[in-house]
Design a protein around this motif. Sequence first.
Motif, mmCIF file in Angstrom:
data_model
loop_
_atom_site.group_PDB
_atom_site.id
_atom_site.type_symbol
_atom_site.label_atom_id
_atom_site.label_comp_id
_atom_site.label_asym_id
_atom_site.label_seq_id
_atom_site.Cartn_x
_atom_site.Cartn_y
_atom_site.Cartn_z
ATOM 1 N N SER A 20 -19.611 60.356 -14.522
ATOM 2 C CA SER A 20 -18.217 60.782 -14.702
ATOM 3 C C SER A 20 -18.096 61.834 -15.795
ATOM 4 C CB SER A 20 -17.330 59.580 -15.030
ATOM 5 O OG SER A 20 -17.610 59.074 -16.326
ATOM 6 N N GLU A 21 -19.053 61.873 -16.726
ATOM 7 C CA GLU A 21 -19.016 62.864 -17.801
ATOM 8 C C GLU A 21 -19.286 64.278 -17.279
ATOM 9 O OE1 GLU A 21 -21.529 61.785 -21.077
ATOM 10 O OE2 GLU A 21 -21.007 59.653 -20.917
ATOM 11 N N ILE A 22 -19.957 64.369 -16.138
ATOM 12 C CA ILE A 22 -20.237 65.688 -15.562
ATOM 13 C C ILE A 22 -18.951 66.297 -15.019
ATOM 14 C CG2 ILE A 22 -21.515 66.941 -13.780
ATOM 15 C CD1 ILE A 22 -23.627 64.694 -13.944
ATOM 16 N N GLY A 23 -18.137 65.479 -14.382
ATOM 17 C CA GLY A 23 -16.903 65.955 -13.784
ATOM 18 C C GLY A 23 -17.167 66.653 -12.464
ATOM 19 N N GLU A 24 -16.138 66.799 -11.680
ATOM 20 C CA GLU A 24 -16.266 67.479 -10.394
ATOM 21 C C GLU A 24 -16.309 68.991 -10.604
ATOM 22 O OE1 GLU A 24 -13.848 66.303 -7.103
ATOM 23 O OE2 GLU A 24 -13.406 64.354 -8.010
ATOM 24 N N THR B 172 -23.756 76.811 -10.480
ATOM 25 C CA THR B 172 -24.327 77.018 -11.815
ATOM 26 C C THR B 172 -23.591 76.188 -12.858
ATOM 27 O OG1 THR B 172 -25.057 79.261 -11.262
ATOM 28 C CG2 THR B 172 -24.821 78.738 -13.595
ATOM 29 N N GLY B 173 -22.268 76.174 -12.791
ATOM 30 C CA GLY B 173 -21.488 75.383 -13.737
ATOM 31 C C GLY B 173 -21.778 73.903 -13.614
ATOM 32 N N HIS B 174 -21.868 73.418 -12.382
ATOM 33 C CA HIS B 174 -22.096 71.991 -12.168
ATOM 34 C C HIS B 174 -23.482 71.575 -12.647
ATOM 35 C CE1 HIS B 174 -21.578 68.065 -10.392
ATOM 36 N NE2 HIS B 174 -22.736 68.199 -9.765
ATOM 37 N N LEU B 175 -24.503 72.339 -12.324
ATOM 38 C CA LEU B 175 -25.849 71.974 -12.746
ATOM 39 C C LEU B 175 -26.033 72.121 -14.253
ATOM 40 C CD1 LEU B 175 -26.354 72.169 -9.606
ATOM 41 C CD2 LEU B 175 -28.710 72.719 -10.229
ATOM 42 N N THR B 176 -25.365 73.100 -14.850
ATOM 43 C CA THR B 176 -25.447 73.253 -16.303
ATOM 44 C C THR B 176 -24.807 72.069 -17.009
ATOM 45 O OG1 THR B 176 -25.437 75.673 -16.101
ATOM 46 C CG2 THR B 176 -24.835 74.742 -18.241
ATOM 47 N N ARG B 177 -23.642 71.632 -16.515
ATOM 48 C CA ARG B 177 -22.993 70.449 -17.107
ATOM 49 C C ARG B 177 -23.837 69.203 -16.867
ATOM 50 N NH1 ARG B 177 -18.682 72.783 -14.539
ATOM 51 N NH2 ARG B 177 -18.634 71.137 -12.956
ATOM 52 N N SER B 178 -24.423 69.103 -15.690
ATOM 53 C CA SER B 178 -25.269 67.948 -15.373
ATOM 54 C C SER B 178 -26.442 67.873 -16.341
ATOM 55 C CB SER B 178 -25.781 68.048 -13.931
ATOM 56 O OG SER B 178 -24.718 68.019 -13.006
ATOM 57 N N ARG B 179 -27.067 69.013 -16.593
ATOM 58 C CA ARG B 179 -28.196 69.021 -17.534
ATOM 59 C C ARG B 179 -27.754 68.562 -18.923
ATOM 60 N NH1 ARG B 179 -29.979 74.048 -20.564
ATOM 61 N NH2 ARG B 179 -31.713 73.310 -21.845
ATOM 62 N N ARG C 30 -27.858 64.161 -23.075
ATOM 63 C CA ARG C 30 -27.216 63.150 -23.916
ATOM 64 C C ARG C 30 -27.673 61.751 -23.538
ATOM 65 N NH1 ARG C 30 -22.459 66.230 -23.038
ATOM 66 N NH2 ARG C 30 -21.540 64.657 -21.644
ATOM 67 N N HIS C 31 -27.984 61.564 -22.274
ATOM 68 C CA HIS C 31 -28.418 60.250 -21.770
ATOM 69 C C HIS C 31 -29.794 60.420 -21.130
ATOM 70 C CE1 HIS C 31 -24.282 58.928 -22.446
ATOM 71 N NE2 HIS C 31 -23.850 59.922 -21.689
ATOM 72 N N PRO C 32 -30.859 60.449 -21.914
ATOM 73 C CA PRO C 32 -32.183 60.797 -21.392
ATOM 74 C C PRO C 32 -32.740 59.831 -20.349
ATOM 75 C CG PRO C 32 -32.126 60.958 -23.794
ATOM 76 C CD PRO C 32 -30.864 60.273 -23.377
ATOM 77 N N TRP C 33 -32.147 58.671 -20.204
ATOM 78 C CA TRP C 33 -32.614 57.675 -19.235
ATOM 79 C C TRP C 33 -32.149 57.987 -17.821
ATOM 80 C CZ3 TRP C 33 -28.161 55.516 -17.258
ATOM 81 C CH2 TRP C 33 -27.008 55.627 -18.059
ATOM 82 N N MET C 34 -31.234 58.928 -17.665
ATOM 83 C CA MET C 34 -30.660 59.181 -16.345
ATOM 84 C C MET C 34 -31.692 59.584 -15.283
ATOM 85 S SD MET C 34 -26.979 61.033 -17.081
ATOM 86 C CE MET C 34 -26.571 61.142 -15.324
ATOM 87 N N PRO C 35 -32.574 60.572 -15.544
ATOM 88 C CA PRO C 35 -33.503 60.967 -14.479
ATOM 89 C C PRO C 35 -34.357 59.817 -13.959
ATOM 90 C CG PRO C 35 -33.471 62.637 -16.194
ATOM 91 C CD PRO C 35 -32.680 61.467 -16.710
ATOM 92 N N ASN D 229 -18.320 58.297 -8.770
ATOM 93 C CA ASN D 229 -18.450 59.517 -9.558
ATOM 94 C C ASN D 229 -19.591 60.395 -9.058
ATOM 95 O OD1 ASN D 229 -16.326 58.910 -11.453
ATOM 96 N ND2 ASN D 229 -17.685 57.398 -12.367
ATOM 97 N N ALA D 230 -20.710 59.775 -8.709
ATOM 98 C CA ALA D 230 -21.833 60.535 -8.170
ATOM 99 C C ALA D 230 -21.465 61.176 -6.838
ATOM 100 C CB ALA D 230 -23.056 59.638 -8.010
ATOM 101 N N LEU D 231 -20.777 60.425 -5.992
ATOM 102 C CA LEU D 231 -20.391 60.953 -4.685
ATOM 103 C C LEU D 231 -19.386 62.087 -4.809
ATOM 104 C CD1 LEU D 231 -20.092 57.729 -2.482
ATOM 105 C CD2 LEU D 231 -21.838 59.519 -2.351
ATOM 106 N N ALA D 232 -18.484 61.988 -5.769
ATOM 107 C CA ALA D 232 -17.493 63.056 -5.953
ATOM 108 C C ALA D 232 -18.177 64.371 -6.313
ATOM 109 C CB ALA D 232 -16.495 62.667 -7.032
ATOM 110 N N GLY D 233 -19.174 64.303 -7.184
ATOM 111 C CA GLY D 233 -19.884 65.511 -7.561
ATOM 112 C C GLY D 233 -20.683 66.095 -6.412
ATOM 113 N N SER D 234 -21.423 65.239 -5.693
ATOM 114 C CA SER D 234 -22.248 65.746 -4.594
ATOM 115 C C SER D 234 -21.379 66.274 -3.459
ATOM 116 C CB SER D 234 -23.183 64.650 -4.086
ATOM 117 O OG SER D 234 -22.457 63.562 -3.546
ATOM 118 N N ARG D 235 -20.240 65.644 -3.224
ATOM 119 C CA ARG D 235 -19.337 66.118 -2.175
ATOM 120 C C ARG D 235 -18.847 67.526 -2.480
ATOM 121 N NH1 ARG D 235 -16.409 61.930 -2.006
ATOM 122 N NH2 ARG D 235 -14.865 62.572 -3.546
ATOM 123 N N ALA D 236 -18.529 67.787 -3.739
ATOM 124 C CA ALA D 236 -18.047 69.108 -4.116
ATOM 125 C C ALA D 236 -19.146 70.157 -4.010
ATOM 126 C CB ALA D 236 -17.494 69.065 -5.540
#
Length: 226
Positions: free
Chosen positions: A75-79, A91-98, A103-108, A120-127
Amino acid sequence: MPESIWFREDARPRRPRLSRERIVTAAVGLLDAEGVTGFSMRALAARLQAGTMSLYEYVRSKEDVLDLALDEVFSEIGEPSADGTWREILTGHLTRSRAVMRRHPWMPALIATRPLLGPNALAGSRAVYGALAREGLRPPELTAAIGTLSSYLYGFVASENTWWATVRTPAADAELRARVTDHLLAHEAELGHQARVDDADFDTHFLLGLNLILDGIAARLPEDTP
């Protein structure tokens, strides 16, 4: 006269019962502090000052908690914004995702072990899918493009996180890079082009690699796409 609260055994107010929201917030904090390998329901309960079994009133398993914690930080990434070109959106979405994965190194590590089906994950991938679909990209190219972008993002950040967990400071990073450069240049005669080190930082390399992938995607778009 009413009895004073100080005369009763319940002089201190009882701690409020847990909630799924409190559990997830604590889980994210524990993962940030200890990583996936240091995460356990017992450690989570201790962080909440609760009994381990009390957690199971709100979730069925440790895996449930990990799924919920992962989707919470998505949810911190946002749509992605609907404004801009498809390249700007991606580019904006992947930069925010990175940034969020830094901040949360356990994510990958968690992303690689489970389907990303939270809201939240589905909202981002859908966009992201929508940004490319609107430009005329269709499966299997569409699916392959998203998969390539995701693999690049997760792999880059996992490597970056491991680097900083080992090297730890920008000063140590700069010193090591300088030593590598000196070593390669000292062996330039046998290494040739390999000795010409690009000493750019992680931000520069991330965007350069991303643009190479986006160039490849652009080549697959219909010819009338800008």
